[in-house]
Design a protein around this motif. Structure first.
Motif, PDB file in Angstrom:
ATOM      1  N   PHE A 144       0.853  -1.195   0.000  1.00  0.00           N
ATOM      2  CA  PHE A 144       0.000   0.000   0.000  1.00  0.00           C
ATOM      3  C   PHE A 144       0.884   1.239   0.000  1.00  0.00           C
ATOM      4  CE2 PHE A 144      -2.094   3.035   3.197  1.00  0.00           C
ATOM      5  CZ  PHE A 144      -2.799   3.733   2.223  1.00  0.00           C
ATOM      6  N   LEU A 145       0.703   2.101  -0.989  1.00  0.00           N
ATOM      7  CA  LEU A 145       1.411   3.379  -0.992  1.00  0.00           C
ATOM      8  C   LEU A 145       0.540   4.421  -0.307  1.00  0.00           C
ATOM      9  CD1 LEU A 145       3.646   5.124  -3.485  1.00  0.00           C
ATOM     10  CD2 LEU A 145       1.658   6.374  -2.647  1.00  0.00           C
ATOM     11  N   TYR A 146       1.099   5.007   0.743  1.00  0.00           N
ATOM     12  CA  TYR A 146       0.390   6.066   1.456  1.00  0.00           C
ATOM     13  C   TYR A 146       1.016   7.402   1.113  1.00  0.00           C
ATOM     14  CZ  TYR A 146      -1.576   8.862   5.266  1.00  0.00           C
ATOM     15  OH  TYR A 146      -2.220   9.836   5.993  1.00  0.00           O
ATOM     16  N   ASP A 147       0.218   8.211   0.434  1.00  0.00           N
ATOM     17  CA  ASP A 147       0.644   9.551   0.064  1.00  0.00           C
ATOM     18  C   ASP A 147       0.241  10.545   1.150  1.00  0.00           C
ATOM     19  OD1 ASP A 147       0.087  12.254  -0.988  1.00  0.00           O
ATOM     20  OD2 ASP A 147       0.806  11.465  -2.885  1.00  0.00           O
TER      21      ASP A 147
ATOM     22  N   ILE B 204       4.443   1.761   1.609  1.00  0.00           N
ATOM     23  CA  ILE B 204       5.384   2.753   1.076  1.00  0.00           C
ATOM     24  C   ILE B 204       4.886   4.126   1.501  1.00  0.00           C
ATOM     25  CG2 ILE B 204       6.282   3.865  -0.999  1.00  0.00           C
ATOM     26  CD1 ILE B 204       6.209   1.206  -2.416  1.00  0.00           C
ATOM     27  N   ILE B 205       5.744   4.866   2.170  1.00  0.00           N
ATOM     28  CA  ILE B 205       5.426   6.240   2.561  1.00  0.00           C
ATOM     29  C   ILE B 205       6.025   7.166   1.515  1.00  0.00           C
ATOM     30  CG2 ILE B 205       5.706   8.024   4.306  1.00  0.00           C
ATOM     31  CD1 ILE B 205       4.013   5.718   5.299  1.00  0.00           C
ATOM     32  N   PHE B 206       5.165   7.941   0.857  1.00  0.00           N
ATOM     33  CA  PHE B 206       5.638   8.885  -0.153  1.00  0.00           C
ATOM     34  C   PHE B 206       6.065  10.155   0.570  1.00  0.00           C
ATOM     35  CE2 PHE B 206       4.603  10.858  -4.545  1.00  0.00           C
ATOM     36  CZ  PHE B 206       5.901  10.611  -4.959  1.00  0.00           C
ATOM     37  N   ASP B 207       7.349  10.464   0.500  1.00  0.00           N
ATOM     38  CA  ASP B 207       7.939  11.510   1.330  1.00  0.00           C
ATOM     39  C   ASP B 207       8.132  12.800   0.540  1.00  0.00           C
ATOM     40  OD1 ASP B 207       9.071  12.671   3.559  1.00  0.00           O
ATOM     41  OD2 ASP B 207      11.080  11.907   3.143  1.00  0.00           O
ATOM     42  N   TYR B 208       7.482  13.863   0.992  1.00  0.00           N
ATOM     43  CA  TYR B 208       7.606  15.157   0.320  1.00  0.00           C
ATOM     44  C   TYR B 208       6.962  16.225   1.195  1.00  0.00           C
ATOM     45  CZ  TYR B 208       2.679  14.658  -0.570  1.00  0.00           C
ATOM     46  OH  TYR B 208       1.327  14.508  -0.398  1.00  0.00           O
TER      47      TYR B 208
ATOM     48  N   ALA C 165      -1.568   5.600  -4.984  1.00  0.00           N
ATOM     49  CA  ALA C 165      -1.124   5.442  -6.368  1.00  0.00           C
ATOM     50  C   ALA C 165      -1.959   4.385  -7.078  1.00  0.00           C
ATOM     51  CB  ALA C 165       0.346   5.043  -6.406  1.00  0.00           C
ATOM     52  N   GLY C 166      -2.573   4.782  -8.204  1.00  0.00           N
ATOM     53  CA  GLY C 166      -3.233   3.819  -9.059  1.00  0.00           C
ATOM     54  C   GLY C 166      -2.221   3.185 -10.002  1.00  0.00           C
ATOM     55  N   SER C 167      -2.708   2.605 -11.084  1.00  0.00           N
ATOM     56  CA  SER C 167      -1.827   1.858 -11.995  1.00  0.00           C
ATOM     57  C   SER C 167      -1.079   2.735 -12.987  1.00  0.00           C
ATOM     58  CB  SER C 167      -2.641   0.817 -12.769  1.00  0.00           C
ATOM     59  OG  SER C 167      -3.610   1.460 -13.602  1.00  0.00           O
ATOM     60  N   GLN C 168      -1.422   4.034 -13.051  1.00  0.00           N
ATOM     61  CA  GLN C 168      -0.859   4.873 -14.108  1.00  0.00           C
ATOM     62  C   GLN C 168       0.261   5.810 -13.639  1.00  0.00           C
ATOM     63  OE1 GLN C 168      -1.811   4.450 -17.401  1.00  0.00           O
ATOM     64  NE2 GLN C 168      -2.798   2.699 -16.442  1.00  0.00           N
ATOM     65  N   VAL C 169       0.869   5.508 -12.486  1.00  0.00           N
ATOM     66  CA  VAL C 169       1.982   6.322 -12.002  1.00  0.00           C
ATOM     67  C   VAL C 169       3.167   5.423 -11.657  1.00  0.00           C
ATOM     68  CG1 VAL C 169       0.685   8.341 -11.221  1.00  0.00           C
ATOM     69  CG2 VAL C 169       0.861   6.336  -9.730  1.00  0.00           C
ATOM     70  N   PRO C 170       4.392   5.979 -11.630  1.00  0.00           N
ATOM     71  CA  PRO C 170       5.608   5.169 -11.466  1.00  0.00           C
ATOM     72  C   PRO C 170       5.639   4.207 -10.277  1.00  0.00           C
ATOM     73  CG  PRO C 170       6.214   7.351 -12.209  1.00  0.00           C
ATOM     74  CD  PRO C 170       4.731   7.383 -11.949  1.00  0.00           C
ATOM     75  N   PRO C 171       5.103   4.559  -9.081  1.00  0.00           N
ATOM     76  CA  PRO C 171       5.182   3.587  -7.996  1.00  0.00           C
ATOM     77  C   PRO C 171       4.538   2.242  -8.311  1.00  0.00           C
ATOM     78  CG  PRO C 171       4.728   5.743  -7.101  1.00  0.00           C
ATOM     79  CD  PRO C 171       4.627   5.874  -8.595  1.00  0.00           C
ATOM     80  N   ASP C 172       3.543   2.231  -9.187  1.00  0.00           N
ATOM     81  CA  ASP C 172       2.931   0.956  -9.558  1.00  0.00           C
ATOM     82  C   ASP C 172       3.951   0.053 -10.236  1.00  0.00           C
ATOM     83  OD1 ASP C 172       0.241  -0.557  -9.833  1.00  0.00           O
ATOM     84  OD2 ASP C 172       1.094  -0.658 -11.853  1.00  0.00           O
ATOM     85  N   ASP C 173       4.729   0.598 -11.168  1.00  0.00           N
ATOM     86  CA  ASP C 173       5.769  -0.183 -11.828  1.00  0.00           C
ATOM     87  C   ASP C 173       6.901  -0.536 -10.864  1.00  0.00           C
ATOM     88  OD1 ASP C 173       4.669  -0.563 -14.285  1.00  0.00           O
ATOM     89  OD2 ASP C 173       6.021   0.769 -15.389  1.00  0.00           O
ATOM     90  N   ILE C 174       7.217   0.381  -9.946  1.00  0.00           N
ATOM     91  CA  ILE C 174       8.241   0.088  -8.941  1.00  0.00           C
ATOM     92  C   ILE C 174       7.842  -1.135  -8.131  1.00  0.00           C
ATOM     93  CG2 ILE C 174       9.238   0.900  -6.763  1.00  0.00           C
ATOM     94  CD1 ILE C 174       9.322   3.707  -7.946  1.00  0.00           C
TER      95      ILE C 174
ATOM     96  N   GLU D 128       3.529   7.655  12.096  1.00  0.00           N
ATOM     97  CA  GLU D 128       2.879   7.738  13.401  1.00  0.00           C
ATOM     98  C   GLU D 128       1.360   7.752  13.255  1.00  0.00           C
ATOM     99  OE1 GLU D 128       4.112   7.453  16.489  1.00  0.00           O
ATOM    100  OE2 GLU D 128       5.915   6.884  15.360  1.00  0.00           O
ATOM    101  N   PHE D 129       0.876   8.435  12.240  1.00  0.00           N
ATOM    102  CA  PHE D 129      -0.572   8.446  12.001  1.00  0.00           C
ATOM    103  C   PHE D 129      -1.081   7.035  11.729  1.00  0.00           C
ATOM    104  CE2 PHE D 129      -3.864   8.264   8.687  1.00  0.00           C
ATOM    105  CZ  PHE D 129      -4.939   8.774   9.409  1.00  0.00           C
ATOM    106  N   LEU D 130      -0.388   6.297  10.866  1.00  0.00           N
ATOM    107  CA  LEU D 130      -0.826   4.948  10.527  1.00  0.00           C
ATOM    108  C   LEU D 130      -0.762   4.012  11.729  1.00  0.00           C
ATOM    109  CD1 LEU D 130       0.878   4.524   7.021  1.00  0.00           C
ATOM    110  CD2 LEU D 130      -1.518   5.053   7.508  1.00  0.00           C
TER     111      LEU D 130
END
Length: 335
Positions: free
Chosen positions: A217-220, A272-276, A229-238, A286-288
Motif C-alpha cells: 500500500f502506498l500512502y501519500d 510505502i510512505i511517499f515523502d515530500y 497510487a493507481g496503476s498509471q503512475v511510477p510507484p505501480d511499476d516500482i 505515526e498516524f498509521l
C-alpha cells in the motif's frame, strides 16, 4: 501529497553516464549547429504530431522534468526551472551541479507569466501537473504564443483530445527518446534509456519468486480518505517490478483517493510512505500506527515501512533509483 499538487543511488556507472558534459546539439545526426539544426522535427506530444525546433531557453517544472533534461546533457539549453514546495531541495539531486548552472524561476505552481518573462521557447511539464486549464497555461495556449511545449507521457492519460496510455516505465523511456529527437541527441538518449532498462531488468531478475507477491500500500496523504497510487503512475511499476503487488493496481488512475475499508481488506504487508512537502515521513508513519483504520494492518504491526522520496515516485530518471532501493528492501524481508 495533497491532490492539488497535481494541479499544480543508482550505480556509479549510471551517474557517470547520466551526468556527463553538456550535449552538442546536432552532433548525433551530423547536422551541426548551423542552419540544419534549426529545421523542425516532428515528435508526438501525447500522440499529437508536433513540429519542434531545437529549444534554446527551456523551462522545466518539477524535478522529474529537469532531471530528464539534465540526464541527456542538455543543461546549456535549460534557462531555468520552477520547483513547487512538494519537491525536496535540488541539492539532493544527482544533478545538483546542473541545477546550480540555471535559474530558479519560482517555488510555486507553474504559470504563463513565468514562461513569458523568461522568454522561454520550450516548457516541460505534465498535464494537470504544471499545465492546467484552470490556471491558463496549456500546450495549446503556449502554441498560440509561439512557445513549444512537452508533456510527460505518464500524464497523457487524462490529456483532452489526445489521451495516451503507457505503463510508467515505458512512458519514462518514451520521454527520454522524444526529448532526444527534439534536441537532436538521439544517440545519447538511446544510451541513457539502455542503461535504465538494464537496471530495471536487473531488479526484476532478482525479485522474490517464491509464494504470493507481497501486497503493498502506498500512502501519500489523507486522514479521512487515503490518497494513493493507481496503476498509471511510477510507484505501480516500482512495486510490480520489485516483486510486490500494488493493492490499488486495479484502479485505472494516476494519483487518486481510495477508502480505508479497501486498505484494510487488502491486508498490505508493506506500506510505502511517499515523502515530500512539509509533513515528514515519520509523521505519516505515526498516524498509521495510531489510526483505528490501519494500526492492525500486518505491515503496521510488523513496522514494515519503506520511505520513497518524491523524485523517486514521479516520472524521471530517479524513479529507477527508487526501484533499486525498494527491490533491495523486498529481498531483505523475512516472510
Amino acid at each position: 501529497m495533497l491532490p492539488t499538487r497535481w494541479l499544480a543511488a543508482g550505480s556509479a556507472l549510471a551517474l557517470t553516464l547520466l551526468t556527463g558534459c553538456g550535449a552538442d546539439i546536432g552532433s548525433d545526426d551530423g547536422s551541426g549547429s548551423g542552419g540544419k539544426a534549426a529545421r523542425t522535427v516532428t515528435v508526438d506530444r501525447c500522440g499529437e504530431p508536433v513540429p519542434y525546433k531545437v529549444p534554446r531557453r527551456a523551462v522545466a517544472y518539477e524535478g522529474g522534468s529537469a532531471d530528464k533534461l539534465f540526464s541527456l546533457g542538455l543543461t546549456r539549453h535549460v534557462y531555468g526551472y520552477v520547483m513547487p514546495p512538494a519537491n525536496p531541495p535540488v541539492s539532493e539531486s544527482p544533478w545538483a551541479s546542473e541545477y546550480a548552472k540555471v535559474k530558479m524561476l519560482g517555488d510555486d505552481l507553474l504559470n504563463k507569466e513565468q514562461v513569458v518573462e523568461a522568454r522561454s521557447d520550450f516548457v516541460v511539464a505534465g498535464w494537470n501537473s504544471g499545465f492546467s486549464d484552470q490556471r491558463g497555461i496549456t500546450p495549446k495556449i503556449l502554441d498560440k504564443l509561439g512557445i513549444q511545449s512537452f508533456l510527460h507521457t505518464e500524464s497523457c492519460f487524462n490529456y483532452p483530445g489526445f489521451p495516451q496510455k503507457m505503463t510508467p516505465f515505458k512512458a519514462l523511456y518514451s520521454d527520454l527518446e522524444r526529448l532526444g529527437r527534439i534536441f537532436r541527441v538521439e544517440r545519447r538518449a538511446e544510451r541513457v534509456v539502455g542503461d535504465l532498462k538494464k537496471r530495471v531488468a536487473a531488479v526484476a531478475e532478482r525479485a522474490p519468486r517464491s509464494g504470493k507477491r507481497v501486497p503493498v500500500f502506498l500512502y501519500d496523504s489523507g486522514t479521512d480518505q487515503p490518497f494513493t497510487a493507481g496503476s498509471q503512475v511510477p510507484p505501480d511499476d516500482i512495486i510490480e517490478t520489485a516483486g510486490g503487488r500494488n493493492i490499488f493496481h486495479g484502479l485505472d488512475e494516476r494519483w487518486t483517493q481510495a477508502s480505508w475499508e479497501a486498505v484494510t481488506k487488502a491486508e498490505p504487508e508493506v506500506v510505502i510512505i511517499f515523502d515530500y512537502g512539509d509533513r515528514p515521513a515519520r509523521e505519516k508513519i505515526e498516524f498509521l500506527k495510531k489510526s483505528p483504520h490501519t494500526k492492525e494492518l500486518p505491515a503496521v504491526k510488523k513496522n514494515r515501512f519503506f520511505v520513497l522520496d518524491y523524485n523517486e515516485g514521479i516520472s524521471g530518471p530517479r524513479t529507477i533509483d527508487g526501484l533499486e532501493k525498494f527491490g533491495a528492501y523486498l529481498r531483505g524481508l523475512d516472510r
